[in-house]
Design a protein around this motif. Structure first.
Motif, PDB file in Angstrom:
ATOM      1  N   TRP A  48      32.153 -13.605  29.489  1.00  0.00           N
ATOM      2  CA  TRP A  48      33.397 -14.374  29.358  1.00  0.00           C
ATOM      3  C   TRP A  48      33.521 -15.004  27.975  1.00  0.00           C
ATOM      4  O   TRP A  48      34.624 -15.198  27.460  1.00  0.00           O
ATOM      5  CB  TRP A  48      33.533 -15.428  30.465  1.00  0.00           C
ATOM      6  CG  TRP A  48      32.492 -16.523  30.462  1.00  0.00           C
ATOM      7  CD1 TRP A  48      31.342 -16.549  31.191  1.00  0.00           C
ATOM      8  CD2 TRP A  48      32.503 -17.745  29.700  1.00  0.00           C
ATOM      9  NE1 TRP A  48      30.635 -17.705  30.915  1.00  0.00           N
ATOM     10  CE2 TRP A  48      31.326 -18.452  30.019  1.00  0.00           C
ATOM     11  CE3 TRP A  48      33.395 -18.300  28.787  1.00  0.00           C
ATOM     12  CZ2 TRP A  48      31.013 -19.690  29.453  1.00  0.00           C
ATOM     13  CZ3 TRP A  48      33.087 -19.538  28.213  1.00  0.00           C
ATOM     14  CH2 TRP A  48      31.912 -20.215  28.548  1.00  0.00           C
TER      15      TRP A  48
ATOM     16  N   MET B  11      24.274 -13.083  20.890  1.00  0.00           N
ATOM     17  CA  MET B  11      25.414 -13.704  20.229  1.00  0.00           C
ATOM     18  C   MET B  11      26.333 -14.374  21.253  1.00  0.00           C
ATOM     19  O   MET B  11      26.629 -15.543  21.154  1.00  0.00           O
ATOM     20  CB  MET B  11      26.179 -12.634  19.466  1.00  0.00           C
ATOM     21  CG  MET B  11      27.431 -13.172  18.847  1.00  0.00           C
ATOM     22  SD  MET B  11      28.102 -12.022  17.671  1.00  0.00           S
ATOM     23  CE  MET B  11      26.665 -11.711  16.678  1.00  0.00           C
ATOM     24  N   PHE B  12      26.769 -13.582  22.238  1.00  0.00           N
ATOM     25  CA  PHE B  12      27.510 -14.165  23.346  1.00  0.00           C
ATOM     26  C   PHE B  12      26.543 -14.239  24.532  1.00  0.00           C
ATOM     27  O   PHE B  12      25.943 -13.238  24.903  1.00  0.00           O
ATOM     28  CB  PHE B  12      28.714 -13.299  23.718  1.00  0.00           C
ATOM     29  CG  PHE B  12      29.703 -13.153  22.598  1.00  0.00           C
ATOM     30  CD1 PHE B  12      30.444 -14.249  22.165  1.00  0.00           C
ATOM     31  CD2 PHE B  12      29.890 -11.939  21.971  1.00  0.00           C
ATOM     32  CE1 PHE B  12      31.355 -14.129  21.124  1.00  0.00           C
ATOM     33  CE2 PHE B  12      30.802 -11.807  20.935  1.00  0.00           C
ATOM     34  CZ  PHE B  12      31.534 -12.899  20.519  1.00  0.00           C
TER      35      PHE B  12
ATOM     36  N   ALA C 126      32.544 -13.655  25.137  1.00  0.00           N
ATOM     37  CA  ALA C 126      33.046 -12.600  24.255  1.00  0.00           C
ATOM     38  C   ALA C 126      34.532 -12.359  24.497  1.00  0.00           C
ATOM     39  O   ALA C 126      35.313 -12.176  23.552  1.00  0.00           O
ATOM     40  CB  ALA C 126      32.255 -11.311  24.480  1.00  0.00           C
ATOM     41  N   GLN C 127      34.932 -12.394  25.772  1.00  0.00           N
ATOM     42  CA  GLN C 127      36.348 -12.167  26.093  1.00  0.00           C
ATOM     43  C   GLN C 127      37.219 -13.287  25.517  1.00  0.00           C
ATOM     44  O   GLN C 127      38.294 -13.031  24.961  1.00  0.00           O
ATOM     45  CB  GLN C 127      36.535 -12.073  27.612  1.00  0.00           C
ATOM     46  CG  GLN C 127      36.007 -10.766  28.200  1.00  0.00           C
ATOM     47  CD  GLN C 127      35.563 -10.909  29.660  1.00  0.00           C
ATOM     48  OE1 GLN C 127      35.738 -11.952  30.269  1.00  0.00           O
ATOM     49  NE2 GLN C 127      34.972  -9.855  30.191  1.00  0.00           N
ATOM     50  N   ALA C 128      36.750 -14.519  25.655  1.00  0.00           N
ATOM     51  CA  ALA C 128      37.524 -15.653  25.144  1.00  0.00           C
ATOM     52  C   ALA C 128      37.594 -15.607  23.618  1.00  0.00           C
ATOM     53  O   ALA C 128      38.634 -15.891  23.014  1.00  0.00           O
ATOM     54  CB  ALA C 128      36.902 -16.972  25.606  1.00  0.00           C
ATOM     55  N   PHE C 129      36.485 -15.232  23.012  1.00  0.00           N
ATOM     56  CA  PHE C 129      36.448 -15.087  21.550  1.00  0.00           C
ATOM     57  C   PHE C 129      37.486 -14.056  21.104  1.00  0.00           C
ATOM     58  O   PHE C 129      38.307 -14.306  20.226  1.00  0.00           O
ATOM     59  CB  PHE C 129      35.044 -14.661  21.123  1.00  0.00           C
ATOM     60  CG  PHE C 129      34.940 -14.290  19.675  1.00  0.00           C
ATOM     61  CD1 PHE C 129      34.865 -15.279  18.703  1.00  0.00           C
ATOM     62  CD2 PHE C 129      34.936 -12.964  19.286  1.00  0.00           C
ATOM     63  CE1 PHE C 129      34.786 -14.941  17.359  1.00  0.00           C
ATOM     64  CE2 PHE C 129      34.864 -12.618  17.943  1.00  0.00           C
ATOM     65  CZ  PHE C 129      34.785 -13.607  16.983  1.00  0.00           C
TER      66      PHE C 129
ATOM     67  N   GLU D 269      27.268 -14.898  27.658  1.00  0.00           N
ATOM     68  CA  GLU D 269      27.846 -14.280  28.848  1.00  0.00           C
ATOM     69  C   GLU D 269      29.130 -13.557  28.445  1.00  0.00           C
ATOM     70  O   GLU D 269      29.780 -13.945  27.477  1.00  0.00           O
ATOM     71  CB  GLU D 269      28.163 -15.342  29.905  1.00  0.00           C
ATOM     72  CG  GLU D 269      26.913 -16.014  30.467  1.00  0.00           C
ATOM     73  CD  GLU D 269      27.255 -17.090  31.487  1.00  0.00           C
ATOM     74  OE1 GLU D 269      28.051 -16.794  32.397  1.00  0.00           O
ATOM     75  OE2 GLU D 269      26.741 -18.207  31.348  1.00  0.00           O
TER      76      GLU D 269
ATOM     77  N   TYR E 265      29.826 -24.886  23.657  1.00  0.00           N
ATOM     78  CA  TYR E 265      30.819 -24.550  22.646  1.00  0.00           C
ATOM     79  C   TYR E 265      31.928 -23.661  23.201  1.00  0.00           C
ATOM     80  O   TYR E 265      33.115 -23.926  22.998  1.00  0.00           O
ATOM     81  CB  TYR E 265      30.110 -23.840  21.498  1.00  0.00           C
ATOM     82  CG  TYR E 265      31.011 -23.340  20.412  1.00  0.00           C
ATOM     83  CD1 TYR E 265      31.599 -24.211  19.506  1.00  0.00           C
ATOM     84  CD2 TYR E 265      31.251 -21.978  20.269  1.00  0.00           C
ATOM     85  CE1 TYR E 265      32.402 -23.749  18.496  1.00  0.00           C
ATOM     86  CE2 TYR E 265      32.059 -21.509  19.254  1.00  0.00           C
ATOM     87  CZ  TYR E 265      32.628 -22.393  18.370  1.00  0.00           C
ATOM     88  OH  TYR E 265      33.429 -21.923  17.373  1.00  0.00           O
ATOM     89  N   TYR E 266      31.588 -22.627  23.918  1.00  0.00           N
ATOM     90  CA  TYR E 266      32.620 -21.708  24.405  1.00  0.00           C
ATOM     91  C   TYR E 266      33.433 -22.299  25.561  1.00  0.00           C
ATOM     92  O   TYR E 266      34.539 -21.853  25.823  1.00  0.00           O
ATOM     93  CB  TYR E 266      32.028 -20.335  24.753  1.00  0.00           C
ATOM     94  CG  TYR E 266      31.868 -19.478  23.518  1.00  0.00           C
ATOM     95  CD1 TYR E 266      32.977 -18.939  22.880  1.00  0.00           C
ATOM     96  CD2 TYR E 266      30.617 -19.260  22.951  1.00  0.00           C
ATOM     97  CE1 TYR E 266      32.858 -18.191  21.718  1.00  0.00           C
ATOM     98  CE2 TYR E 266      30.481 -18.506  21.792  1.00  0.00           C
ATOM     99  CZ  TYR E 266      31.601 -17.967  21.190  1.00  0.00           C
ATOM    100  OH  TYR E 266      31.483 -17.230  20.039  1.00  0.00           O
ATOM    101  N   HIS E 267      32.893 -23.305  26.239  1.00  0.00           N
ATOM    102  CA  HIS E 267      33.722 -24.026  27.206  1.00  0.00           C
ATOM    103  C   HIS E 267      34.879 -24.704  26.477  1.00  0.00           C
ATOM    104  O   HIS E 267      36.021 -24.678  26.920  1.00  0.00           O
ATOM    105  CB  HIS E 267      32.902 -25.068  27.968  1.00  0.00           C
ATOM    106  CG  HIS E 267      32.013 -24.482  29.026  1.00  0.00           C
ATOM    107  ND1 HIS E 267      30.824 -23.862  28.730  1.00  0.00           N
ATOM    108  CD2 HIS E 267      32.154 -24.402  30.380  1.00  0.00           C
ATOM    109  CE1 HIS E 267      30.266 -23.428  29.848  1.00  0.00           C
ATOM    110  NE2 HIS E 267      31.053 -23.742  30.865  1.00  0.00           N
TER     111      HIS E 267
ATOM    112  N   VAL F 298      37.441 -22.141  25.362  1.00  0.00           N
ATOM    113  CA  VAL F 298      38.374 -21.734  26.422  1.00  0.00           C
ATOM    114  C   VAL F 298      39.433 -22.814  26.639  1.00  0.00           C
ATOM    115  O   VAL F 298      40.626 -22.514  26.783  1.00  0.00           O
ATOM    116  CB  VAL F 298      37.620 -21.432  27.738  1.00  0.00           C
ATOM    117  CG1 VAL F 298      38.602 -21.207  28.897  1.00  0.00           C
ATOM    118  CG2 VAL F 298      36.725 -20.199  27.571  1.00  0.00           C
TER     119      VAL F 298
END
Lengths: 100, 206
Positions: free
Chosen positions: A6, A1-2, A8-11, A4, A51-53, A56
Motif C-alpha cells: 500500500w 524501500m516500501f 508503494a501504491q500511495a507513493f 508494504e 511516514y506513509y500513514h 496517505v
C-alpha cells in the motif's frame, strides 16, 4: 524501500496525480508537511515509521480539496473493498461487486 | 461457519484507504493503473543512490565536469541521464577539508529522487528533521562523524523546489582507481552528508 504494497501504491498515486497536473509538487509538499506537523502537535512519536500513514492522509486531503473525489465516496469505497475481501473465497481475485 | 476460514483476510484500514483512493481515481480515469505500476517499478528497481555515486565519481575524475556540476547541477546530472521528478532543480554542495555539508528537509522529506532514490526512514523522522539544523554536530556524532571544531558545518534545508546533493571528498589512496571503482566507494549517506567516503585501503574515512 516500501515496507508494504500500500505504501508503494500511495507513493505512485501522488507522483502520478502531480505529474498529470492535478496538483503541484509544492502543494503536495505543503499537504504532507501539514500532516507531519499535525502528528507532532498530537504528540505522536515520529521516528519515520508512520511516514506513509501521513502520506496517505495528505493524499486524501488533496484529492478531496481538489475535487477529484470526496470523503463519503472514499469511505463508501473502503467499506466496499472490506466487504469484497470478506466475501471472496480464498485464492480468488478480490473484485468489487459494484452494481453500476 | 466453517467456510469463514476459506475467505480472505481483510487488509488493514490504511491499505483499504489506499485501495479506495486508487480504485476511485482509476475509475474516473484520472490515473492509469499501468502508469502507477511503472512508477513503482522505477523507484523500486531503476533509481537509487548508485546514480548519485556515478555523478560523484565523474566529478572526482573530471575537473571540467565537476566545474559544470557545481555551476549547474541539474544540467550536469542530466548529462549522465538522471533527471525528472524531484530532480528538476538540483544544487550540489562540495565538501572540503574545512567545510562539511549536511542535507535535511525540515518541513517534510524533500529529497533528490533521481540521484538518491527515495529517502531512508531516519531522514523522514521528526528527530532528524528538527535537530539537523539546531544541532548538526550532535546529529553527525550519532552517525559516527565528529568533524574537528575548525570545520564549518553547513546545513542545507531542502524545499519543494530545490534539492541538494553533497559532493563528498575523494578519499586518500584512490589515485589508481577507475571512475567505476570510485563510484563503488560512494555511499548514500555520504551524499546526504551524514558520512564521509572511506578510503579503500585503510577503511578510514577521509
Amino acid at each position: 524501500m516500501f515496507a508494504e504494497p500500500w505504501q508503494a501504491q500511495a507513493f505512485a498515486l501522488a507522483v502520478t496525480l502531480s505529474g498529470q497536473g492535478h496538483f503541484t509538487w509544492k502543494e503536495w509538499a505543503g499537504a504532507l508537511a501539514g500532516e507531519l506537523t499535525a502528528a507532532e502537535a498530537r504528540g505522536e512519536s515520529d521516528d519515520g515509521s508512520r511516514y506513509y500513514h501521513h502520506w496517505v492522509a495528505a493524499l486524501e486531503r488533496l484529492v478531496t480539496e481538489k475535487g477529484l473525489s470526496d470523503a463519503p465516496v472514499l469511505e463508501e469505497r473502503k467499506a466496499a473493498w472490506a466487504d469484497a475481501y470478506r466475501h471472496t473465497p480464498h485464492g480468488k481475485p478480490v473484485v468489487l461487486g459494484r452494481p453500476d | 461457519m466453517a467456510d469463514d476460514h476459506e475467505h480472505q483476510t481483510v487488509p488493514s484500514d490504511i491499505a483499504l484507504r489506499v485501495k479506495a483512493l486508487e480504485s476511485v481515481l482509476v475509475e474516473k480515469e484520472m490515473v492509469d493503473r499501468a502508469e502507477l505500476d511503472a512508477v513503482v517499478d522505477t523507484y523500486e528497481n531503476r533509481i537509487g543512490p548508485r546514480n548519485g555515486a556515478r555523478v560523484v565519481a565523474r566529478a572526482w575524475t573530471d575537473p571540467v565536469y565537476k566545474a559544470r556540476l557545481l555551476a549547474n547541477a541539474t544540467e550536469a546530472i542530466a548529462e549522465l541521464g538522471y533527471g525528472g521528478a524531484q530532480g528538476e532543480h538540483m544544487v550540489v554542495v562540495e565538501n572540503a577539508p574545512k567545510v562539511h555539508n549536511l542535507v535535511v528537509c525540515t518541513l517534510c522529506s524533500c529529497y533528490p529522487w533521481p540521484t538518491l532514490g527515495l529517502p531512508p526512514v531516519w531522514y523522514k523522522s521528526a528527530g532528524y528533521r528538527s535537530r539537523a539544523v539546531i544541532d548538526p554536530r550532535g546529529v553527525l556524532r550519532e552517525f559516527g562523524l565528529e568533524p574537528p571544531d575548525d570545520v564549518e558545518i553547513r546545513v542545507w534545508d531542502s524545499t519543494a523546489e530545490i534539492r541538494y546533493l553533497v559532493l563528498p571528498e575523494r578519499p586518500a589512496d584512490t589515485e589508481h582507481l577507475t571512475e567505476a571503482e570510485l563510484a563503488e566507494l560512494v555511499t548514500r549517506d555520504s551524499m546526504i552528508g551524514v558520512a564521509t567516503v572511506a578510503s579503500p585501503r585503510t577503511g578510514d574515512a577521509a
